[in-house]
Design an enzyme around this catalytic site. Structure first.
Site, PDB file in Angstrom:
ATOM      1  N   SER A 140       0.829  -1.203   0.000  1.00 12.62           N
ATOM      2  CA  SER A 140       0.000   0.000   0.000  1.00 12.62           C
ATOM      3  C   SER A 140       0.867   1.258   0.000  1.00 12.62           C
ATOM      4  CB  SER A 140      -0.895   0.001   1.232  1.00 12.62           C
ATOM      5  OG  SER A 140      -1.721   1.147   1.226  1.00 12.62           O
TER       6      SER A 140
ATOM      7  N   LYS B 161      -3.193   2.354  -2.617  1.00 10.94           N
ATOM      8  CA  LYS B 161      -3.032   3.494  -1.721  1.00 10.94           C
ATOM      9  C   LYS B 161      -4.211   3.460  -0.754  1.00 10.94           C
ATOM     10  CE  LYS B 161      -1.618   7.522  -0.343  1.00 10.94           C
ATOM     11  NZ  LYS B 161      -0.337   7.574   0.377  1.00 10.94           N
TER      12      LYS B 161
ATOM     13  N   GLY C 136       0.448  11.384   4.880  1.00 15.32           N
ATOM     14  CA  GLY C 136      -0.835  11.728   5.490  1.00 15.32           C
ATOM     15  C   GLY C 136      -2.037  11.204   4.728  1.00 15.32           C
ATOM     16  N   LEU C 137      -1.855  10.037   4.105  1.00  9.46           N
ATOM     17  CA  LEU C 137      -2.966   9.349   3.444  1.00  9.46           C
ATOM     18  C   LEU C 137      -3.683  10.198   2.399  1.00  9.46           C
ATOM     19  CD1 LEU C 137      -4.629   7.342   6.395  1.00  9.46           C
ATOM     20  CD2 LEU C 137      -2.754   6.660   4.895  1.00  9.46           C
TER      21      LEU C 137
ATOM     22  N   ASN D  87      -5.796  -0.671   7.243  1.00  8.65           N
ATOM     23  CA  ASN D  87      -4.541  -0.002   7.597  1.00  8.65           C
ATOM     24  C   ASN D  87      -4.641   0.530   9.023  1.00  8.65           C
ATOM     25  OD1 ASN D  87      -2.298   1.606   7.893  1.00  8.65           O
ATOM     26  ND2 ASN D  87      -2.731   2.922   6.137  1.00  8.65           N
TER      27      ASN D  87
ATOM     28  N   CYS E   6      -0.892   3.445  10.370  1.00 10.97           N
ATOM     29  CA  CYS E   6      -0.278   4.621   9.771  1.00 10.97           C
ATOM     30  C   CYS E   6       0.126   5.603  10.867  1.00 10.97           C
ATOM     31  CB  CYS E   6      -1.217   5.301   8.789  1.00 10.97           C
ATOM     32  SG  CYS E   6      -0.441   6.741   8.014  1.00 10.97           S
TER      33      CYS E   6
ATOM     34  N   ILE F  46       5.033  -5.538   8.247  1.00  9.86           N
ATOM     35  CA  ILE F  46       4.689  -4.482   9.188  1.00  9.86           C
ATOM     36  C   ILE F  46       4.395  -3.174   8.447  1.00  9.86           C
ATOM     37  CG2 ILE F  46       6.092  -5.356  11.096  1.00  9.86           C
ATOM     38  CD1 ILE F  46       8.353  -3.458  10.227  1.00  9.86           C
TER      39      ILE F  46
ATOM     40  N   THR G 186       4.989   1.051   8.574  1.00  5.76           N
ATOM     41  CA  THR G 186       6.262   1.761   8.722  1.00  5.76           C
ATOM     42  C   THR G 186       6.655   1.889  10.190  1.00  5.76           C
ATOM     43  OG1 THR G 186       5.075   3.843   8.647  1.00  5.76           O
ATOM     44  CG2 THR G 186       6.078   3.080   6.595  1.00  5.76           C
TER      45      THR G 186
ATOM     46  N   GLY H 222       8.052  -5.053   4.278  1.00  6.16           N
ATOM     47  CA  GLY H 222       9.023  -4.205   4.977  1.00  6.16           C
ATOM     48  C   GLY H 222      10.436  -4.497   4.548  1.00  6.16           C
TER      49      GLY H 222
END
Lengths: 246, 335
Positions: B38, B62, B89-90, B144, B147, B209, B211, B261
């Site tokens: 993503s 995304k 920030g999505l 998600n 984030c 994972i 971030t 990751g």
């Protein structure tokens, strides 16, 4: 965008300074480890490159003929025989050299000048413009070479000197720091036919995926890599924003 | 027994992806275990020049939110040694535009959409899942939960296993016939608690994972580089962190683990499979080297076949593989 030969993860977006059969030249300002390494490459080094991405300056033939889409905010006459001001701050002169070479390749001579500014004479390497047919007007903040002032000051002086009739058919192409291009827009947009600016940002993907290089614009927050890097100045500088720029 | 099955003899999935080590996650089948992560592959077609969407087992989009998001202030990126800090920030087009414009495009191109969603409230998850359920082309949904770059619904909320369970259940209840995977944050003391929460909430898989939280400081300006201070680290730098989390989760839950990751080549993908991953996602590396997908596939194929195996799942290390780590080792007392 140039792939880095060592451990750096991301490619670096660079505008093309010149190109010929099987080669391209780039001007890389050594600001950090990655750009220092790229800048240290010997001429002739092979580098993995993704194709030119996004939207550059208008094509030379269209520029020379003033054949541009009318601006959403027209302020001048249709630029039938335009005067072109190519305003480069420091390493921002690279893509303007590319434009100049394309203009020089046209059958008819174009009316253009390259305004090339730096802080001091050491920052203005006139040899990178060797061979262009248009006028080259250097400027330095400290007056050690050419016009004493910034290249924005020089552009304003040029537009004033030639009067409103010429200004109305003047097209400005600019590449430099964000502050320089914003100042250029603020000073000249209302007086000339078009102002195009080439924005810079740290980029990761180059194809509009990561949303890491956005700018506020009339179309919202858009990626500079795909929607730009060249924008009409009013499309990015007249937009209310709280977004900060480096 | 793992829900995950090698399906070499089975009919290929209906979608157009090349069948190579097909996998099943809950009710969904995927032609191969290589997914785009993503945030690193847009809505699926942006990289079409380099990677046909059909090459990937699935494309995790995304992250989509209910309303469009403009994202965080610039700067949003900072490269680090072998890594990339981001504070995007999505930024996304919002659920309805996604369903109207982006989803049909990817489906028409033969891609398999694994839709990543994030929301601030349980009701919002419920609503989004219900809308997604109306679109049969949505093969799977990735929630998600990790984030670091948003306020509501970010990784601080996800640090509670019970919250993970509730959110998972809300989404799964609306999508009983699709795969629902939950992406977990590594920014917790024990990620297996979150994984168990997801499993108890009915998740078909966990993705690990997200971030790793980090920051940077702008020396010249004398202030944090990012407006939100915290940013998310991705790229090869985080691979060992991800590998440990995948290892731990694979031993804590019975649902498949999708590993993500720091994959930078076949080596990392193989290690993820050995740690127990059912599938792997490629992310940051695609920004600079989209051709790496083909290299990973080739490398895994060669490694598996050279060992006379038929599927990378057979690489999974047995329960005894980590046993010696649990025995008291020699102490490191000073001489």
């Amino acid at each position: 965008m140039l792939a880095h030969p060592s451990l750096h993860l991301l490619r670096r977006p660079m505008s093309i300074h010149d190109e010929g059969d099987g080669w391209r030249s780039f001007m890389v300002k050594p600001v950090g480890p990655a750009s220092r390494e790229l800048a240290g490459l010997r001429p002739g080094t092979q580098v993995d490159v993704t194709p030119p991405l996004g939207n550059g300056f208008p094509g030379a033939a269209d520029l020379a003929a003033g054949r541009l889409q009318p601006s959403a905010r027209p302020t001048g006459e249709r630029a039938a025989a335009p005067r072109l001001l190519l305003v480069g701050g420091g390493f921002g002169v690279a893509p303007l050299h590319f434009v100049a070479r394309r203009l020089d390749a046209l059958a008819a001579a174009s009316d253009y000048a390259i305004l090339y500014g730096g802080r001091t004479a050491r920052d203005v390497e006139l040899e990178v413009l060797d061979g262009v047919r248009g006028a080259v007007l250097p400027s330095t903040d400290d007056g050690t070479l050419g016009f004493h002032g910034t290249c924005v000051d020089l552009a304003i002086e040029q537009v004033r000197r030639h009067g409103p009739a010429v200004a109305a058919r003047t097209i400005v192409l600019a590449c430099g720091s964000h502050a320089m291009m914003a100042a250029l827009h603020a000073a000249l947009r209302a007086h000339v036919a078009h102002v195009f600016v080439s924005l810079e940002a740290v980029m990761a993907c180059g194809v509009g995926v990561c949303m890491g290089c956005v700018t506020p614009s009339v179309r919202g927050m858009v990626p500079i890599c795909t929607e730009g890097p060249v924008f009409r100045s009013e499309d990015v500088f007249d937009v209310a924003t709280e977004v900060q720029h480096v | 027994m793992s829900e995950l099955q090698s399906r070499r003899a089975a009919a290929p999935p209906s979608q157009g992806a090349p069948t190579e080590f097909p996998i099943r996650i809950g009710p969904a089948r995927f032609a191969n275990p290589y997914f785009a992560a993503s945030g690193c592959f847009g809505y699926g077609l942006e990289y079409a020049t380099y990677i046909a969407p059909t090459e990937l087992g699935a494309i995790v989009t995304k992250t989509i939110t209910l309303e469009p998001r403009a994202g965080n202030p610039m700067p949003r990126l900072q490269e680090t040694p072998a890594g990339l800090l981001n504070s995007i920030g999505l930024q996304n087009v919002g659920l309805e535009v996604y369903l109207r414009d982006k989803l049909p495009e990817l489906l028409a191109a033969g891609g398999v959409p694994f839709v990543s969603i994030a929301a601030a409230e349980l009701d919002e998850y419920d609503h989004m899942a219900a809308r997604l359920a109306e679109h049969p082309g949505v093969a799977a949904v990735e929630v998600n939960l990790g984030c670091p770059n948003v306020d509501a619904g970010g990784d601080r909320d996800a640090a509670e296993a019970r919250a993970v369970e509730r959110i998972t259940r809300a989404v799964k209840d609306r999508l009983p016939d699709r795969a629902v995977a939950v992406k977990l944050t590594p920014n917790v003391t024990d990620i297996t608690n979150l994984a168990r929460g997801a499993e108890q909430g009915g998740a078909d898989a966990v993705v690990a994972i997200n971030t790793v939280s980090g920051m940077d400081i702008d020396l010249q300006r004398g202030r944090p580089t990012f407006a939100r201070v915290r940013a998310g680290l991705s790229g090869p730098a985080i691979f060992p962190i991800a590998l440990l989390r995948v290892w731990e989760i694979a031993r804590a839950v019975d649902i498949p683990v999708v590993a993500v990751g720091g994959i930078a080549g076949p080596t990392e993908a193989l290690k993820f499979f050995m740690a127990g991953a059912a599938a792997v996602q490629l992310g940051t590396v695609l920004y600079s080297r989209p051709e790496l997908l083909a290299e990973v596939r080739q490398g895994v194929r060669d490694f598996v076949h050279e060992r006379g195996l038929s599927h990378p799942h057979e690489l999974r290390l047995g329960p005894d593989a980590g046993a010696r780590l649990d025995r008291p080792g020699p102490t490191c007392a000073p001489d």
